[in-house]
Design a protein around this motif. Structure first.
Motif, PDB file in Angstrom:
ATOM      1  N   ILE A 550       0.823  -1.018   0.131  1.00 34.72           N
ATOM      2  CA  ILE A 550       0.168  -0.024   0.103  1.00 34.72           C
ATOM      3  C   ILE A 550       0.757   1.391  -0.010  1.00 34.72           C
ATOM      4  N   LEU A 551       0.163   2.382  -0.327  1.00 37.89           N
ATOM      5  CA  LEU A 551       1.108   3.643  -0.533  1.00 37.89           C
ATOM      6  C   LEU A 551       1.358   4.216   0.881  1.00 37.89           C
ATOM      7  N   GLN A 552       2.278   4.581   0.972  1.00 39.74           N
ATOM      8  CA  GLN A 552       2.636   5.202   2.723  1.00 39.74           C
ATOM      9  C   GLN A 552       2.400   6.452   2.216  1.00 39.74           C
ATOM     10  N   GLU A 553       2.341   7.094   1.242  1.00 40.53           N
ATOM     11  CA  GLU A 553       2.338   8.603   0.953  1.00 40.53           C
ATOM     12  C   GLU A 553       1.660   9.182  -0.295  1.00 40.53           C
ATOM     13  N   ASP A 554       1.038  10.302  -0.388  1.00 43.83           N
ATOM     14  CA  ASP A 554       0.322  10.512  -1.791  1.00 43.83           C
ATOM     15  C   ASP A 554       1.454  10.357  -2.697  1.00 43.83           C
ATOM     16  N   GLY A 556       1.874  11.607  -6.715  1.00 42.24           N
ATOM     17  CA  GLY A 556       1.517  12.733  -7.807  1.00 42.24           C
ATOM     18  C   GLY A 556       1.417  12.189  -9.292  1.00 42.24           C
ATOM     19  N   LYS A 557       1.020  12.905 -10.121  1.00 40.58           N
ATOM     20  CA  LYS A 557       0.626  12.244 -11.334  1.00 40.58           C
ATOM     21  C   LYS A 557       1.841  11.855 -12.146  1.00 40.58           C
ATOM     22  N   TYR A 558       3.029  12.785 -12.031  1.00 45.01           N
ATOM     23  CA  TYR A 558       4.091  12.128 -12.751  1.00 45.01           C
ATOM     24  C   TYR A 558       5.538  11.737 -11.948  1.00 45.01           C
ATOM     25  N   ASP A 559       5.119  11.547 -10.601  1.00 42.62           N
ATOM     26  CA  ASP A 559       6.103  11.082  -9.546  1.00 42.62           C
ATOM     27  C   ASP A 559       6.468   9.595 -10.124  1.00 42.62           C
ATOM     28  N   THR A 560       7.838   9.477  -9.973  1.00 39.39           N
ATOM     29  CA  THR A 560       8.309   8.260 -10.287  1.00 39.39           C
ATOM     30  C   THR A 560       9.069   7.328  -9.258  1.00 39.39           C
ATOM     31  N   GLN A 561       8.808   7.807  -7.822  1.00 38.92           N
ATOM     32  CA  GLN A 561       9.325   7.021  -6.754  1.00 38.92           C
ATOM     33  C   GLN A 561       8.174   6.903  -5.897  1.00 38.92           C
ATOM     34  N   LEU A 562       7.566   5.785  -5.758  1.00 38.22           N
ATOM     35  CA  LEU A 562       6.673   5.260  -4.848  1.00 38.22           C
ATOM     36  C   LEU A 562       6.994   4.885  -3.396  1.00 38.22           C
ATOM     37  N   LYS A 563       6.376   5.355  -2.266  1.00 37.16           N
ATOM     38  CA  LYS A 563       6.993   5.125  -1.121  1.00 37.16           C
ATOM     39  C   LYS A 563       5.730   3.981  -0.423  1.00 37.16           C
ATOM     40  N   PHE A 564       6.321   2.624  -0.064  1.00 40.55           N
ATOM     41  CA  PHE A 564       5.208   1.689   0.104  1.00 40.55           C
ATOM     42  C   PHE A 564       5.378   1.286   1.212  1.00 40.55           C
ATOM     43  N   ASN A 595      14.641   0.954   2.126  1.00 41.39           N
ATOM     44  CA  ASN A 595      13.955   2.175   2.256  1.00 41.39           C
ATOM     45  C   ASN A 595      12.420   2.155   1.890  1.00 41.39           C
ATOM     46  N   HIS A 596      12.004   1.216   1.613  1.00 40.71           N
ATOM     47  CA  HIS A 596      10.677   0.857   1.136  1.00 40.71           C
ATOM     48  C   HIS A 596      10.326   1.891  -0.012  1.00 40.71           C
ATOM     49  N   THR A 597      10.996   1.786  -1.156  1.00 45.44           N
ATOM     50  CA  THR A 597      10.748   2.582  -2.125  1.00 45.44           C
ATOM     51  C   THR A 597      10.667   1.920  -3.432  1.00 45.44           C
ATOM     52  N   GLU A 614      -2.594   7.981  -0.453  1.00 49.12           N
ATOM     53  CA  GLU A 614      -1.897   7.280   0.624  1.00 49.12           C
ATOM     54  C   GLU A 614      -2.890   6.516   0.846  1.00 49.12           C
ATOM     55  N   GLY A 615      -2.629   5.123   1.251  1.00 48.04           N
ATOM     56  CA  GLY A 615      -3.393   4.133   1.677  1.00 48.04           C
ATOM     57  C   GLY A 615      -3.874   3.142   0.308  1.00 48.04           C
TER      58      GLY A 615
END
Length: 932
Positions: A550-554, A556-564, A595-597, A614-615
């Motif tokens: 699950i996403l740990q934070e929001d 964005g539309k063009y963000d390329t790094q996901l925090k999980f 880093n959970h990314t 997030e979530g």
């Protein structure tokens, strides 16, 4: 409805059915409580359900995992419990078995017989399997079939397993306290001791069944000893007159008050003497022949005496000699005792532990293990552990004392004081352990042990040993709706699932769906995907659970790094190549577990980059999902249920939550363009509506096949018959549509219309009549938003009865309204729009007015701003009318909107009478906007 190509039948295994007669032991018994197969509950009774011969229907076809992957079916069929009463006769089911006759089959095939015979067969099947009575058979002497009296047995007919022909181990939990006595039960009031196991975790039973399971009917050990002594078949064959029943009654009362009941089986693998000694060891007692009465008696070794009232033996009143003594060395004595007992509720061994903490600190742990398998509860086992610890750790003195004839009154288990000054023994309490004749005539050799045999009244073991078994919860649980989803399969999955030949066979209108789910428990193995396209639910897939995070934070539309963050099984993440995140497919470039990314490529396949909160759950969908191979039609509303399986249970369909999906022909739709930019910038806003350039990259599903190409990468190719559709929108109305096969569009273009207004722009791919599933929606900075489209049929809030409506060619383009001659200068007529105060700061109200066929008449237009019912500002226009031609004249009113305005009105009035249908109106549209 969905269409499904019926596959050819494939044999993957067999169901195995047996008719079998099984013996449990001597009968009758008081009650049969539970049947277990492979140590799994197949049938649990309620209180007093099976106390005499009767039949039950066992309905556990999924007890060993069902017929799905990894399962071995279960048990399902009719079982007769035959108690072995003295008047028992052979049952018809038993006679059929012994004579080789078939009982009705559990799963019969009825489609090859006519309806009358089919109904008759079904009635016979129902009557056989669900009849609780035990029909007796008529047998003759020549049949040589016994009634099996005096034996508890079962006769079973039905399913015993799937795939494997080897039956699982059957075990039964029975109760016997009052039945099976010869001549009636002795002292029935204290025969049964009812105990409870309230600590065990029990699931999958009704409250009545759970209460039955937790209740333990233990037998009073005094009654066990009496029956062992008197039973003429397997016991000591004594008459009741040969027993000192008063001593046994006193023992029964004391054991009943202590709650000291035993659940112990005598299977004749040892002598009855050894079994009796085993019972005596459990309860701490001696059984002996009383020399005074000649009867068999019992004595409990308890702290049931007053020390001051005990008789004292000395060298002056009976003691001739003390030949030997022994005092245990306390340093080597056990300081920890572990008692193993058998819990009949869990059918597992448990352990209770007692510790001498002081001795453990001094010498370390010196442990002793003792088996008391007849003890049914932890509490009782803990008390026995404390008793054994006190005996072992106390350094008890043991003496062999020679008495003269005055010792003839001594009995085993009696308690006395000894006074032996030469051994520094002053009034120490000893208990008689054994008596035998001495080496000289008139003497007795008595073994005496320092007394500490009293059963502890408190439990000093504060908790069960860590090895106490906790039964795993194999009950099937519903899959959380929030942790599951349905989705229509995108094109890029088809080359993975199908061969080229199968892919070519598909029709453009075929729609297939899939499911994703998180396991509801660690013991859940998989789930079935049941789908309804308007009728009954059909099992269309055996599905694995899907790894996810699950996403740990929001995002964005063009963000390329996901925090999980981790929520459930994420073991497949390391091998996953893509994630399904909402309605967006992203490609995994790399994963950093420290880093959970996750570094991702956005907007792959037929999806575009989107904002995620997030979530939100990200699914590793390529690693496994429920694939329904049924082709459905477009726009079908499908319902689905996910039925979870454990090794012993399958979720009831009625308790599974429902998921829904409407098909959209996703796999046939063209991919949307990628790498979309406005004036070279990744954005969803047009800053200057007068001049802008849109650019994009080609994508084609056929060429890309199963490859995932992120949004930002360059063009592939333009798909065959694919073009791009750009629409200029004014609110919900389409101002103009532009189609192109190019990779860009520049505004203004050659087809621009003077005065065209638009506040939004969309871009989609189009192939024939199908548009891409997703597209781009752009807002225009500074543009007005139309609060309404033009609908000539929409009523005015006031004065609507003075309007006529037409859709003809009398006025250009049709769809207009006209003033009736009945209207007067005092008539109030207006159309209104309600506003949220402060939402907009500017307005533009445009309309067209005209005169039909040179008819006479004038009108005036007033645009009003109101706060509540109060007019705070007016914009007056006119007079309009008396035009020489039947044509439209464009008009417009614009200006600022005060923050507190709640309503805008378009008001029509006339200074004098008008000819009927002289004045016409069209396209009255209010636009509002915000200050940039």
């Amino acid at each position: 409805m969905g269409r499904r190509k019926k596959p050819a039948p494939v044999t993957v295994g067999y169901r195995y059915y047996w008719d079998i007669h099984s013996g449990l032991g001597r009968g009758p018994v008081d009650e049969v409580v539970e049947l277990r197969v492979d140590d799994k509950t197949a049938y649990m009774t309620t209180s007093n359900e099976i106390t005499q011969s009767r039949a039950i229907y066992i309905d556990k076809p999924n007890l060993f995992g069902g017929e799905g992957t990894g399962g071995e079916g279960g048990v399902q069929g009719r079982m007769e419990i035959l108690m072995g009463e003295q008047d028992q006769m052979p049952s018809q089911m038993l006679v059929n078995l012994l004579k080789g006759k078939y009982n009705p089959a559990l799963h019969q095939i009825f489609n090859k017989i006519n309806k009358r015979k089919r109904d008759q067969a079904r009635a016979e099947q129902e009557a056989f399997f669900h009849n609780p009575e035990v029909p007796t058979a008529t047998v003759t002497n020549s049949d040589l079939i016994p009634a099996f009296r005096g034996i508890v047995s079962t006769v079973y007919s039905g399913l015993i397993s799937c795939y494997s022909a080897y039956p699982k181990k059957h075990s039964y939990r029975v109760r016997r306290t009052h039945k099976g006595w010869q001549g009636g039960v002795w002292y029935p009031e204290k025969c049964r001791i009812v105990l409870q196991n309230t600590a065990l975790n029990i699931t999958g039973l009704t409250p009545e069944q759970e209460q039955q399971a937790r209740t333990i009917h233990a037998m009073n050990p005094a009654h066990i000893l009496v029956q062992c002594a008197t039973d003429s078949s397997w016991g000591g064959k004594k008459a009741w007159s040969d027993l000192d029943l008063d001593s046994y009654e006193r023992a029964a009362d004391r054991l009943y008050d202590e709650g000291f009941g035993l659940c112990i089986r005598y299977n004749r693998q040892s002598s009855i003497k050894d079994f009796i000694q085993l019972v005596l060891d459990h309860i701490g007692a001696v059984q002996y022949d009383d020399l005074q009465t000649g009867k068999l008696a019992i004595k409990l070794l308890r702290n049931d005496y007053s020390p001051d009232s005990l008789h004292t033996f000395t060298a002056d009143n009976g003691i001739l000699d003390v030949q030997d003594d022994d005092i245990g060395a306390s340093d080597a004595n056990p300081n920890q005792v572990i008692v193993t007992y058998l819990d009949p509720v869990a059918n597992k061994e448990g352990q209770a532990k007692a510790d001498n903490l002081a001795a453990i600190r001094m010498h370390g742990v010196i442990s002793k293990k003792v088996d008391y398998k007849g003890v049914p509860t932890f509490d009782l086992a803990a008390r026995l552990a404390q008793r054994e610890l006190e005996m072992s750790a106390s350094g008890l003195m043991r003496l062999k004392v020679i008495f003269d004839m005055r010792g003839s009154q001594i009995k085993p288990g009696d308690v006395y004081k000894l006074r032996l000054p030469e051994r520094e023994i002053e009034d120490v309490i000893f208990r008689v352990g054994g008596i035998r004749n001495g080496s000289q005539e008139g003497t007795f050799e008595v073994t005496m042990i320092q007394d500490i045999f009293g059963l502890s009244s408190a439990n000093y073991s504060t908790k069960p040993s860590e090895s106490l078994h906790i039964a795993p919860d194999y009950s099937a649980k519903p899959i959380d709706v929030a942790k599951s989803r349905l989705f229509e399969l995108p094109y890029h999955l088809y080359p993975i699932l199908l061969s080229e030949a199968d892919l070519a066979y598909l029709k453009p209108t075929d729609c297939r769906i899939g499911s994703l789910a998180v396991s509801p428990s660690q013991l859940t193995l998989h789930y079935d995907l049941l789908v309804s396209a308007g009728g009954n639910y059909v099992d269309n897939a055996d599905a694995p659970f899907t790894s996810s995070v699950i996403l740990q934070e929001d995002l964005g539309k063009y963000d390329t790094q996901l925090k999980f963050a981790v929520d459930g099984d994420y073991s497949g993440l390391a091998d996953a190549h893509a994630l399904l995140l909402g309605d967006e497919i992203v490609k995994i470039e790399s994963v950093n577990f420290t880093n959970h990314t996750i570094t991702i490529g956005r907007g792959c396949a037929d999806t575009l980059p989107q904002v995620h909160n997030e979530g939100e759950r990200a699914w590793c969908y390529l690693l496994g999902f429920g694939a329904d191979e049924t082709p459905y039609l477009p726009n079908e509303t499908l319902k689905a249920k996910l039925i979870s399986h454990t090794a012993q249970d399958v979720l009831n369909e009625t308790t599974a939550p429902e998921l829904t999906l409407t098909t959209i022909q996703r796999w046939s739709r063209p991919y949307p363009p990628a790498n979309f930019r406005v004036d070279g910038v990744l954005t969803d806003r047009i800053l200057d509506a007068s001049a802008f350039t849109l650019s994009w990259a080609y994508r084609d599903r056929v060429i890309q096949a199963d490859s995932l190409i992120p949004h930002h990468q360059a063009s592939t190719v333009l798909g065959e018959n694919v073009e791009y559709e750009i629409q200029l929108l004014d609110g919900q109305q389409v101002v103009r549509t532009i189609t192109t096969k190019a990779e860009s569009f520049k505004y203004p273009d050659e087809a621009k219309v003077d005065g065209e207004q638009f506040n939004a722009v969309t871009l989609y791919a189009k192939e024939g009549k199908l548009k891409s599933w997703q597209g781009y929606h752009l807002t225009v900075s500074g543009a007005m938003v139309a609060l309404n489209g033009w609908d000539y049929r929409q009523a005015f809030e006031m004065g609507d009865s003075y309007l006529n409506r037409y859709d003809d060619s009398d006025m250009p383009d049709g769809k207009y309204i006209m003033l009736r001659s009945a209207m007067t200068p005092s008539t109030e007529m207006y159309r209104r729009w309600m506003l949220t105060p402060g939402q907009y700061q500017r307005f533009n109200l445009a309309y067209k007015v005209g005169t039909y066929s040179q008819r006479n008449g004038l009108c005036e237009i007033t645009v009003q701003h109101l706060v509540g019912d109060v007019v705070v500002k007016e914009f007056k226009s006119g007079p309009f009318g008396n035009y020489p031609k039947s044509e439209w004249h464009n008009q417009m009113v614009d200006g600022a909107i005060a923050n507190n305005v709640t309503e805008i009105r378009f008001k029509i009035s006339i200074p004098s009478s008008v000819t009927n249908n002289a004045i016409a109106f069209k396209e009255i549209i209010l636009r509002v906007g915000k200050n940039e």
